[in-house]
Motif scaffolding. Structure first.
Motif, PDB file in Angstrom:
ATOM      1  N   TYR A 172      -3.572  -4.197  -1.057  1.00 38.18           N
ATOM      2  CA  TYR A 172      -3.515  -5.058   0.137  1.00 38.18           C
ATOM      3  C   TYR A 172      -4.304  -4.420   1.266  1.00 38.18           C
ATOM      4  CZ  TYR A 172       0.160  -7.719  -2.182  1.00 38.18           C
ATOM      5  OH  TYR A 172       0.864  -8.516  -3.055  1.00 38.18           O
ATOM      6  N   PRO A 173      -5.510  -4.910   1.528  1.00 39.94           N
ATOM      7  CA  PRO A 173      -6.323  -4.297   2.581  1.00 39.94           C
ATOM      8  C   PRO A 173      -5.704  -4.494   3.951  1.00 39.94           C
ATOM      9  CG  PRO A 173      -7.366  -6.310   1.759  1.00 39.94           C
ATOM     10  CD  PRO A 173      -6.195  -6.037   0.870  1.00 39.94           C
ATOM     11  N   ARG A 174      -5.759  -3.446   4.759  1.00 47.63           N
ATOM     12  CA  ARG A 174      -5.400  -3.601   6.165  1.00 47.63           C
ATOM     13  C   ARG A 174      -6.668  -3.997   6.920  1.00 47.63           C
ATOM     14  NH1 ARG A 174      -2.500   1.965   5.835  1.00 47.63           N
ATOM     15  NH2 ARG A 174      -3.815   1.920   3.981  1.00 47.63           N
ATOM     16  N   SER A 175      -6.456  -4.584   8.083  1.00 50.44           N
ATOM     17  CA  SER A 175      -7.586  -5.185   8.807  1.00 50.44           C
ATOM     18  C   SER A 175      -8.729  -4.202   9.014  1.00 50.44           C
ATOM     19  CB  SER A 175      -7.110  -5.730  10.147  1.00 50.44           C
ATOM     20  OG  SER A 175      -6.320  -6.875   9.923  1.00 50.44           O
TER      21      SER A 175
ATOM     22  N   ASP B 200      -3.683  -9.856  -2.815  1.00 52.71           N
ATOM     23  CA  ASP B 200      -3.650 -10.179  -1.388  1.00 52.71           C
ATOM     24  C   ASP B 200      -4.094 -11.624  -1.141  1.00 52.71           C
ATOM     25  OD1 ASP B 200      -3.540  -8.998   1.466  1.00 52.71           O
ATOM     26  OD2 ASP B 200      -5.431 -10.099   1.405  1.00 52.71           O
TER      27      ASP B 200
ATOM     28  N   GLN C  51       0.907  -7.193  -8.845  1.00 42.51           N
ATOM     29  CA  GLN C  51       1.217  -6.757  -7.479  1.00 42.51           C
ATOM     30  C   GLN C  51       1.449  -7.947  -6.543  1.00 42.51           C
ATOM     31  OE1 GLN C  51       1.548  -3.213  -8.607  1.00 42.51           O
ATOM     32  NE2 GLN C  51       1.443  -3.338  -6.384  1.00 42.51           N
TER      33      GLN C  51
ATOM     34  N   GLY D 243       4.504  -4.792  -6.070  1.00 44.84           N
ATOM     35  CA  GLY D 243       4.077  -5.409  -4.821  1.00 44.84           C
ATOM     36  C   GLY D 243       5.161  -5.389  -3.760  1.00 44.84           C
TER      37      GLY D 243
ATOM     38  N   CYS E  36       7.484  -2.598  -3.664  1.00 46.86           N
ATOM     39  CA  CYS E  36       8.112  -1.289  -3.760  1.00 46.86           C
ATOM     40  C   CYS E  36       7.391  -0.337  -2.818  1.00 46.86           C
ATOM     41  CB  CYS E  36       8.049  -0.765  -5.189  1.00 46.86           C
ATOM     42  SG  CYS E  36       8.762   0.886  -5.324  1.00 46.86           S
ATOM     43  N   THR E  37       8.130   0.159  -1.836  1.00 49.91           N
ATOM     44  CA  THR E  37       7.532   1.101  -0.889  1.00 49.91           C
ATOM     45  C   THR E  37       8.224   2.460  -0.972  1.00 49.91           C
ATOM     46  OG1 THR E  37       8.945   0.185   0.836  1.00 49.91           O
ATOM     47  CG2 THR E  37       6.711  -0.665   0.721  1.00 49.91           C
TER      48      THR E  37
ATOM     49  N   SER F 286       5.556   5.204  -0.386  1.00 50.67           N
ATOM     50  CA  SER F 286       5.092   5.430   0.989  1.00 50.67           C
ATOM     51  C   SER F 286       6.224   5.929   1.873  1.00 50.67           C
ATOM     52  CB  SER F 286       4.453   4.174   1.588  1.00 50.67           C
ATOM     53  OG  SER F 286       5.380   3.130   1.719  1.00 50.67           O
TER      54      SER F 286
ATOM     55  N   GLY G 174       3.878   8.449   2.495  1.00 47.71           N
ATOM     56  CA  GLY G 174       2.941   7.741   3.369  1.00 47.71           C
ATOM     57  C   GLY G 174       1.935   6.887   2.609  1.00 47.71           C
TER      58      GLY G 174
ATOM     59  N   SER H 102       1.340   4.133  -0.634  1.00 45.42           N
ATOM     60  CA  SER H 102       2.027   3.258  -1.581  1.00 45.42           C
ATOM     61  C   SER H 102       1.012   2.546  -2.461  1.00 45.42           C
ATOM     62  CB  SER H 102       2.851   2.219  -0.827  1.00 45.42           C
ATOM     63  OG  SER H 102       1.995   1.250  -0.249  1.00 45.42           O
TER      64      SER H 102
ATOM     65  N   ASN I 163       0.684  -0.639  -2.628  1.00 46.08           N
ATOM     66  CA  ASN I 163       0.129  -1.749  -1.856  1.00 46.08           C
ATOM     67  C   ASN I 163      -1.006  -1.306  -0.944  1.00 46.08           C
ATOM     68  OD1 ASN I 163       1.964  -3.447  -2.970  1.00 46.08           O
ATOM     69  ND2 ASN I 163       2.989  -4.012  -1.083  1.00 46.08           N
ATOM     70  N   THR I 164      -0.812  -0.182  -0.245  1.00 46.18           N
ATOM     71  CA  THR I 164      -1.794   0.186   0.765  1.00 46.18           C
ATOM     72  C   THR I 164      -2.893   1.079   0.233  1.00 46.18           C
ATOM     73  OG1 THR I 164      -0.380   2.028   1.423  1.00 46.18           O
ATOM     74  CG2 THR I 164      -0.187  -0.004   2.700  1.00 46.18           C
TER      75      THR I 164
END
Lengths: 291, 338
Positions: free
Chosen positions: B75-78, B103, B124, B181, B183-184, B187, B191, B193, B195-196
């Motif tokens: 999942y890309p962050r901006s 995403d 995910q 998708g 489960c954190t 992270s 820090g 995960s 996803n990130t």
């Protein structure tokens, strides 16, 4: 900035839930999320009971939102979801794409913390579907939320999870039943004995997670009370407090006072193992960065 | 009269060109790969493909009649958005047969920018119901969904019956106990995960210690497990550690074990799953070769005569040798596991 009370994540007996919301009606909280978001087997309150509770809170002047289950597996789960999404009276919080399927394009809804909106394109898309408010994924940092605040479409509010144990993961397996050595199908609602979850420690005694049925939570509560000025500067619209069996009223009052300009009250006695705010600071979620 | 079943595709992992060739040589119908960065959920040092090796992999697979699927399932962050859209563009340009996305923003980008590019919904993407799958189909035209490892066999059957798109299920490999998708745990402790950052329990945070009490594994300082002398030690993912709950210390989340659905193949074929996926892009070419060989034989044997299908002892033994904890489970497909 307004205050919201998130859905109760634990399994409390029906009477405990009703007494809790009787108190909530008098608390300085603006928005109340209601409903079972964790496990379909928890049926002390049926959708109609949640609706009746929401009606009462709405009559007491609260904005009410019905929250939907996060992990949907069976046809029965989908029927419950349909009942809630079609309730016709209260806003609904989607916590899964199945809820977006039923809510999208049919008027406003809330995109919950378990809808993975990590970037502006996804937020734009959710707004197009009718999201009127969104809760960023819990692992997003202040900087990532700030980026999204700059890019967010007009008309969508941002709500940040500001206090409580973080719901970190969901499984088909019930870890509370596993701790009691019984199968999920024969769980006899063991989670009712643990109104704030069951603590999981490392072999060195470090509290790591709270076991809450099929959900694992952070052992320590997240606490963004000391970050209120930063949250205001980011134009966050709503702060979410996650209910716990004791002291939720005190936490709400503390946030209200801080929002009204008082120095943030000390809540340290509520968390003997400390708080976390690592996610907010772009670190491991369990970390605590002193304000 | 023999029951006619749809023979599912065998989808194998490849973290390198040699692994891709091994999978194709052993009869994989499709191989899935990722680029060498955080755009995919196996972002491990030394693993994955750059544009040139990906192109060579596509050429090799296509010449053998196999397909290449490319996972862009984080999942890309901006702040990093452009890297992910560039990866979608590169995938389309290289000519992969499908991209595996999670995403929604990226799915939207892919559907608009590359309408000819086939989209698969990654595991995910956390789609566990027919409504969720129908939604992604309606929104982005996905052609296949990979199911999270949280559904019982009856639930899988129900989804396949009513899904507007093909369904892919996991058949062998490491077992995610949590809904993918969502489960954190990783992270929360490190820090980073899936996803990130495309990693779970990143290697940089792992530390092994020899102590008088035994060998210990730590993740960012947190004790995951302690092993008696001679006891096999697994990779310290958070969900496979031993913890104390109440008075008991045990595998409170899951034992170190692997998913293996061989004994359910007749059921999976009968319900019409389109593809069976092997986990493990982080694994060696030798591992991929062996798993592809066994799964190919098992699927072919089952499809030829599902009613008389039995798991051959040699298949089970070969897969157990490659399994975490040298043991296997049906996971959530088998209701009592839950």
């Amino acid at each position: 900035m307004r205050l919201a009370l998130g859905p109760i994540l634990y399994f409390w007996p029906a009477q405990a839930v009703r007494s809790f919301y009787e108190e909530v009606a008098a608390w300085p909280v603006d928005i109340v999320y209601l409903g079972e978001t964790v496990c379909a087997k928890r049926r002390a309150l049926r959708p109609d009971d949640w609706l009746a509770l929401a009606d009462r809170l709405a009559a007491a002047g609260k904005e009410t939102v019905l929250s939907t289950q996060t992990l949907l597996e069976s046809e029965a789960d989908l029927r419950t979801l349909e009942r809630i999404c079609n309730n016709g009276r209260h806003l609904v919080e989607a916590n899964d794409a199945a809820a977006l399927h039923l809510l999208g394009g049919r008027g406003p809804f809330v995109s919950g913390p378990h809808i993975n909106a990590y970037n502006a394109a996804t937020l734009q898309w959710l707004a197009g579907l009718g999201a009127r408010r969104w809760i960023p994924p819990l692992e997003l940092s202040r900087d990532a939320v700030a980026d999204l605040q700059h890019a967010r479409p007009a008309g969508i509010e941002t709500e940040v999870f500001a206090y409580g144990r973080l719901p970190l993961a969901f499984s088909a397996r019930c870890f509370t039943a596993r701790a009691a050595n019984v199968a999920k199908d024969r769980c006899e609602m063991r989670c009712e004995a643990h109104p704030e979850g069951l603590m999981l420690h490392t072999r060195e005694g470090q509290p790591l997670f709270a076991v809450n049925g099929i959900q694992l939570q952070s052992a320590t509560p997240c606490n963004l009370l000391p970050e209120i000025d930063a949250l205001k500067r980011l134009d966050v619209d709503v702060l979410r407090i996650s209910p716990q069996p004791q002291d939720t009223g005190r936490i709400v009052t503390a946030f209200r006072a801080a929002l009204d300009g008082a120095a943030p009250p000390d809540l340290r006695d509520l968390a003997p193992d400390g708080f976390n705010n690592g996610y907010w600071h772009g670190r491991a979620g369990m970390d605590w960065e002193a304000p | 009269m023999a029951v006619v079943v749809r023979k599912p595709e065998l989808v194998c992992p490849a973290g390198s060109l040699p692994a891709l060739r091994a999978a194709v040589d052993e009869g994989a119908d499709a191989v899935y790969i990722g680029f060498r960065d955080a755009t995919n959920a196996r972002n491990f040092p030394g693993l994955n493909f750059d544009a040139d090796t990906a192109r060579e992999g596509v050429r090799y697979a296509h010449s053998a009649g196999a397909r290449v699927l490319l996972a862009l399932n984080t999942y890309p962050r901006s702040a990093h958005w452009a890297r992910w859209t560039a990866a979608v563009d590169r995938a389309a340009e290289i000519g992969v047969d499908a991209v595996i996305l999670a995403d929604p923003g990226l799915m939207h980008y892919a559907a608009v920018t590359h309408p000819q590019l086939r989209l698969h919904l990654s595991v995910q993407g956390s789609a566990t119901s027919r409504h969720a799958i129908a939604f992604y189909h309606r929104q982005f035209g996905i052609r296949r969904a990979v199911l999270p490892r949280v559904l019982s066999l009856a639930q899988v059957r129900g989804i396949v019956e009513r899904s507007p798109v093909e369904i892919e299920v996991f058949g062998f490999g490491s077992l995610c106990v949590m809904v993918e998708g969502r489960c954190t745990l990783s992270s929360y402790i490190t820090g980073e995960s899936p996803n990130t950052c495309g990693v779970c329990s990143p290697a940089r945070a792992v530390r092994w210690e020899e102590t008088p009490d035994g060998r210990q594994s730590r993740l960012n300082g947190v004790l995951i497990d302690r092993y008696a002398p001679g006891e096999a030690a697994g990779y310290p993912t958070l969900c496979k550690g031993r913890y104390r709950v109440g008075d008991a210390t045990y595998y409170a989340i899951e034992e170190p074990t692997s998913l293996n659905v061989l004994e359910l193949l007749p059921d999976l074929l009968a319900c019409g799953v389109a593809a069976i996926k092997v986990e493990g892009r982080q694994r060696s070419p030798a591992y991929v070769r062996e798993v592809a060989r066994v799964l190919r034989a098992a699927i072919d044997t089952c499809a030829a005569d599902p009613e008389r299908f039995r798991v051959r002892a040699e298949w089970g033994a070969a897969l157990d040798r490659l399994s975490e904890g040298r043991s296997h489970t049906l996971g959530a497909l088998h209701r009592p596991w839950q």
